[in-house]
Design a protein around this motif. Structure first.
Motif, PDB file in Angstrom:
ATOM      1  N   LEU A  35       0.829  -1.203   0.000  1.00 36.63           N
ATOM      2  CA  LEU A  35       0.000   0.000   0.000  1.00 36.63           C
ATOM      3  C   LEU A  35       0.867   1.258   0.000  1.00 36.63           C
ATOM      4  CD1 LEU A  35      -2.623  -1.165   2.657  1.00 36.63           C
ATOM      5  CD2 LEU A  35      -2.880  -1.187   0.161  1.00 36.63           C
ATOM      6  N   ILE A  36       0.511   2.220  -0.846  1.00 37.50           N
ATOM      7  CA  ILE A  36       1.250   3.480  -1.038  1.00 37.50           C
ATOM      8  C   ILE A  36       2.682   3.182  -1.455  1.00 37.50           C
ATOM      9  CG2 ILE A  36       1.702   5.793  -0.159  1.00 37.50           C
ATOM     10  CD1 ILE A  36      -0.327   5.411   1.978  1.00 37.50           C
ATOM     11  N   GLN A  37       2.808   2.616  -2.613  1.00 33.52           N
ATOM     12  CA  GLN A  37       4.115   2.304  -3.163  1.00 33.52           C
ATOM     13  C   GLN A  37       4.187   2.767  -4.616  1.00 33.52           C
ATOM     14  OE1 GLN A  37       6.636   1.381  -1.538  1.00 33.52           O
ATOM     15  NE2 GLN A  37       6.093   0.043   0.160  1.00 33.52           N
ATOM     16  N   GLY A  38       5.378   2.823  -5.154  1.00 37.23           N
ATOM     17  CA  GLY A  38       5.560   3.095  -6.575  1.00 37.23           C
ATOM     18  C   GLY A  38       4.879   4.355  -7.061  1.00 37.23           C
ATOM     19  N   ARG A  39       3.902   4.201  -7.947  1.00 36.19           N
ATOM     20  CA  ARG A  39       3.247   5.338  -8.602  1.00 36.19           C
ATOM     21  C   ARG A  39       2.127   5.950  -7.779  1.00 36.19           C
ATOM     22  NH1 ARG A  39       0.369   3.660 -12.243  1.00 36.19           N
ATOM     23  NH2 ARG A  39       0.596   1.410 -12.006  1.00 36.19           N
ATOM     24  N   ALA A  40       1.962   5.537  -6.552  1.00 36.41           N
ATOM     25  CA  ALA A  40       0.909   6.102  -5.698  1.00 36.41           C
ATOM     26  C   ALA A  40       1.078   7.614  -5.560  1.00 36.41           C
ATOM     27  CB  ALA A  40       0.933   5.439  -4.329  1.00 36.41           C
ATOM     28  N   ARG A  41      -0.025   8.329  -5.596  1.00 32.51           N
ATOM     29  CA  ARG A  41       0.015   9.788  -5.524  1.00 32.51           C
ATOM     30  C   ARG A  41      -1.269  10.293  -4.889  1.00 32.51           C
ATOM     31  NH1 ARG A  41      -3.204  12.266  -9.383  1.00 32.51           N
ATOM     32  NH2 ARG A  41      -4.212  10.838 -10.845  1.00 32.51           N
ATOM     33  N   PHE A  42      -1.291  11.550  -4.477  1.00 39.82           N
ATOM     34  CA  PHE A  42      -2.554  12.113  -3.994  1.00 39.82           C
ATOM     35  C   PHE A  42      -3.361  12.592  -5.188  1.00 39.82           C
ATOM     36  CE2 PHE A  42       0.197  15.920  -3.881  1.00 39.82           C
ATOM     37  CZ  PHE A  42      -0.626  16.886  -4.439  1.00 39.82           C
ATOM     38  N   THR A  43      -4.673  12.497  -5.064  1.00 37.98           N
ATOM     39  CA  THR A  43      -5.573  12.922  -6.131  1.00 37.98           C
ATOM     40  C   THR A  43      -6.498  14.016  -5.611  1.00 37.98           C
ATOM     41  OG1 THR A  43      -7.480  11.459  -5.709  1.00 37.98           O
ATOM     42  CG2 THR A  43      -5.570  10.485  -6.842  1.00 37.98           C
ATOM     43  N   ASP A  44      -7.536  14.299  -6.391  1.00 39.20           N
ATOM     44  CA  ASP A  44      -8.510  15.305  -5.978  1.00 39.20           C
ATOM     45  C   ASP A  44      -9.154  14.968  -4.644  1.00 39.20           C
ATOM     46  OD1 ASP A  44      -9.670  13.121  -7.451  1.00 39.20           O
ATOM     47  OD2 ASP A  44     -11.537  14.237  -7.598  1.00 39.20           O
ATOM     48  N   ASP A  45      -9.199  13.678  -4.280  1.00 41.01           N
ATOM     49  CA  ASP A  45      -9.791  13.288  -3.001  1.00 41.01           C
ATOM     50  C   ASP A  45      -9.025  13.913  -1.837  1.00 41.01           C
ATOM     51  OD1 ASP A  45     -10.813  11.645  -4.997  1.00 41.01           O
ATOM     52  OD2 ASP A  45     -11.100   9.957  -3.656  1.00 41.01           O
ATOM     53  N   SER A  46      -7.707  13.841  -1.896  1.00 42.26           N
ATOM     54  CA  SER A  46      -6.874  14.427  -0.843  1.00 42.26           C
ATOM     55  C   SER A  46      -6.953  15.953  -0.870  1.00 42.26           C
ATOM     56  CB  SER A  46      -5.418  13.996  -1.018  1.00 42.26           C
ATOM     57  OG  SER A  46      -5.268  12.611  -0.809  1.00 42.26           O
ATOM     58  N   VAL A  47      -6.885  16.532  -2.054  1.00 36.36           N
ATOM     59  CA  VAL A  47      -6.918  17.990  -2.174  1.00 36.36           C
ATOM     60  C   VAL A  47      -8.215  18.545  -1.602  1.00 36.36           C
ATOM     61  CG1 VAL A  47      -6.908  19.944  -3.767  1.00 36.36           C
ATOM     62  CG2 VAL A  47      -5.410  17.984  -4.193  1.00 36.36           C
ATOM     63  N   MET A  48      -9.330  17.925  -1.943  1.00 38.69           N
ATOM     64  CA  MET A  48     -10.609  18.439  -1.469  1.00 38.69           C
ATOM     65  C   MET A  48     -10.872  18.100  -0.004  1.00 38.69           C
ATOM     66  SD  MET A  48     -11.964  20.395  -3.601  1.00 38.69           S
ATOM     67  CE  MET A  48     -10.409  20.953  -4.308  1.00 38.69           C
ATOM     68  N   THR A  49     -10.286  17.008   0.488  1.00 36.09           N
ATOM     69  CA  THR A  49     -10.369  16.737   1.923  1.00 36.09           C
ATOM     70  C   THR A  49      -9.714  17.873   2.701  1.00 36.09           C
ATOM     71  OG1 THR A  49     -10.450  14.329   1.703  1.00 36.09           O
ATOM     72  CG2 THR A  49      -9.597  15.185   3.766  1.00 36.09           C
ATOM     73  N   LEU A  50      -8.532  18.293   2.255  1.00 40.16           N
ATOM     74  CA  LEU A  50      -7.857  19.417   2.900  1.00 40.16           C
ATOM     75  C   LEU A  50      -8.626  20.712   2.695  1.00 40.16           C
ATOM     76  CD1 LEU A  50      -5.452  20.700   4.370  1.00 40.16           C
ATOM     77  CD2 LEU A  50      -4.297  20.862   2.144  1.00 40.16           C
ATOM     78  N   ALA A  51      -9.111  20.933   1.484  1.00 40.25           N
ATOM     79  CA  ALA A  51      -9.829  22.174   1.185  1.00 40.25           C
ATOM     80  C   ALA A  51     -11.060  22.337   2.062  1.00 40.25           C
ATOM     81  CB  ALA A  51     -10.218  22.199  -0.291  1.00 40.25           C
ATOM     82  N   ARG A  67     -20.657  27.892   4.556  1.00 32.98           N
ATOM     83  CA  ARG A  67     -20.765  27.423   3.173  1.00 32.98           C
ATOM     84  C   ARG A  67     -19.883  28.259   2.250  1.00 32.98           C
ATOM     85  NH1 ARG A  67     -25.625  28.347   2.762  1.00 32.98           N
ATOM     86  NH2 ARG A  67     -26.520  26.395   3.542  1.00 32.98           N
ATOM     87  N   GLU A  68     -19.896  29.562   2.430  1.00 29.83           N
ATOM     88  CA  GLU A  68     -19.082  30.445   1.592  1.00 29.83           C
ATOM     89  C   GLU A  68     -17.594  30.182   1.788  1.00 29.83           C
ATOM     90  OE1 GLU A  68     -20.411  34.305   2.719  1.00 29.83           O
ATOM     91  OE2 GLU A  68     -22.118  34.307   1.330  1.00 29.83           O
ATOM     92  N   GLU A  69     -17.177  29.932   3.027  1.00 31.19           N
ATOM     93  CA  GLU A  69     -15.755  29.665   3.282  1.00 31.19           C
ATOM     94  C   GLU A  69     -15.332  28.324   2.691  1.00 31.19           C
ATOM     95  OE1 GLU A  69     -13.391  31.598   4.503  1.00 31.19           O
ATOM     96  OE2 GLU A  69     -14.845  33.231   4.636  1.00 31.19           O
ATOM     97  N   VAL A  70     -16.201  27.327   2.750  1.00 33.20           N
ATOM     98  CA  VAL A  70     -15.896  26.035   2.133  1.00 33.20           C
ATOM     99  C   VAL A  70     -15.761  26.199   0.624  1.00 33.20           C
ATOM    100  CG1 VAL A  70     -16.797  23.729   1.624  1.00 33.20           C
ATOM    101  CG2 VAL A  70     -16.907  24.630   3.956  1.00 33.20           C
ATOM    102  N   GLN A  71     -16.684  26.918   0.027  1.00 28.21           N
ATOM    103  CA  GLN A  71     -16.628  27.149  -1.420  1.00 28.21           C
ATOM    104  C   GLN A  71     -15.342  27.872  -1.801  1.00 28.21           C
ATOM    105  OE1 GLN A  71     -20.129  28.834  -3.640  1.00 28.21           O
ATOM    106  NE2 GLN A  71     -18.709  30.553  -3.961  1.00 28.21           N
ATOM    107  N   ARG A  72     -15.011  28.900  -1.062  1.00 27.27           N
ATOM    108  CA  ARG A  72     -13.800  29.670  -1.362  1.00 27.27           C
ATOM    109  C   ARG A  72     -12.554  28.793  -1.235  1.00 27.27           C
ATOM    110  NH1 ARG A  72     -14.674  33.281   2.012  1.00 27.27           N
ATOM    111  NH2 ARG A  72     -15.631  34.768   0.590  1.00 27.27           N
ATOM    112  N   SER A  73     -12.490  28.013  -0.183  1.00 24.38           N
ATOM    113  CA  SER A  73     -11.323  27.158   0.046  1.00 24.38           C
ATOM    114  C   SER A  73     -11.197  26.090  -1.030  1.00 24.38           C
ATOM    115  CB  SER A  73     -11.421  26.505   1.428  1.00 24.38           C
ATOM    116  OG  SER A  73     -10.291  25.715   1.698  1.00 24.38           O
TER     117      SER A  73
END
Length: 279
Positions: free
Chosen positions: A28-44, A71-77
């Motif tokens: 798990l999490i080896q080689g070509r593993a990368r973060f995707t939109d799932d990680s970006v939007m989780t942080l956002a 809601r506005e802050e979530v949208q902006r982020s």
């Protein structure tokens, strides 16, 4: 949130190269593993919720006006982080939403609302707040009832796990299963669906499967491996399952190290700020 991010990275390799077997932890999490939109939007979403709560000056007892601010802050982020990481793998409708100067919800029932909702469960002070914040995080884009339900199932589920009485994991899982039964039919096993399960980006076609992976796994790594093992939208299913698993299981140190090594310094710094806000 690292639970969702590790799941996303582990599943990223298999999203378009599905497997039907359970991987060992070292795979798990080896080689070509990368973060995707799932990680970006989780942080956002986490940063947006944090900023919204700080702007309201409260963590519970929200008014209609407070909901508008959050809601506005979530949208902006979400727009800030989406534009910062434009090649993370967004869907067409969401990518257009990111680029819009006047973004409006587009009635999506996709699982993107569920994969990004974990922080709502952690920051909430009451069960009602967990569901409210999950809903607010979803409806800036995913204002279809199924899109909202997927986010609420995750945020409310995490809150349920975090605040269950006692330390027994089995009992906490039973409580979660009762909670999630309000949202989805969980009367299946992964072994039963694995042979015929296919790619499905809807909340109704992937969130229950992620919940089952969590219920059937006996460790964080096993939950992620089980989520990947059914195929389909592997990174998102694993992200959702991982966000639930983090509430009861420690993430293996080596998985954390491999995940953090794939994040840039700005991402890690903002992640730490959001996590520190929970303390």
């Amino acid at each position: 949130m690292l639970g969702a991010i590790c799941g996303d990275m582990a599943g990223s390799v298999y999203e378009f190269h599905n497997i039907k077997r359970v991987l060992t932890e070292d795979r798990l999490i080896q080689g070509r593993a990368r973060f995707t939109d799932d990680s970006v939007m989780t942080l956002a979403v986490a940063v947006g919720l944090k900023n919204g709560l700080q702007k309201c000056g409260k963590r519970t007892g929200f008014t209609f006006e407070d909901e508008t601010v959050i809601r506005e802050e979530v949208q902006r982020s979400m727009q800030v982080y989406g534009r910062r990481y434009p090649h993370a793998g967004y869907g067409g409708s969401f990518f257009r939403w990111l680029a819009s100067s006047d973004p409006i919800p587009y009635n999506s029932w996709g699982n993107g609302s569920a994969m990004r909702a974990s922080y709502a469960g952690w920051v909430a002070q009451t069960p009602e707040d967990a569901e409210l914040l999950g809903r607010l995080s979803a409806e800036v884009t995913h204002n279809h009832p199924e899109g909202i339900k997927g986010a609420v199932a995750v945020s409310g589920g995490i809150f349920t796990l975090l605040h269950s009485e006692g330390e027994d994991v089995a009992a906490r899982k039973e409580e979660l299963a009762r909670y999630e039964a309000r949202h989805y039919d969980l009367g299946f096993t992964l072994d039963e669906i694995r042979p015929g399960y296919q790619y499905d980006i809807s909340c109704q076609g992937s969130v229950p499967q992620a919940i089952r992976a969590f219920l059937e796994g006996s460790s964080y790594a096993e939950v992620i491996a089980l989520a990947i093992s059914i195929g389909g939208d592997s990174d998102t299913i694993a992200a959702i399952a991982g966000s639930l698993a983090e509430a009861v299981y420690p993430i293996p140190a080596q998985m954390q190290e491999r995940a953090l090594a794939r994040l840039d310094d700005t991402f890690k710094q903002d992640l730490k700020i959001a996590v520190d806000f929970l303390k």
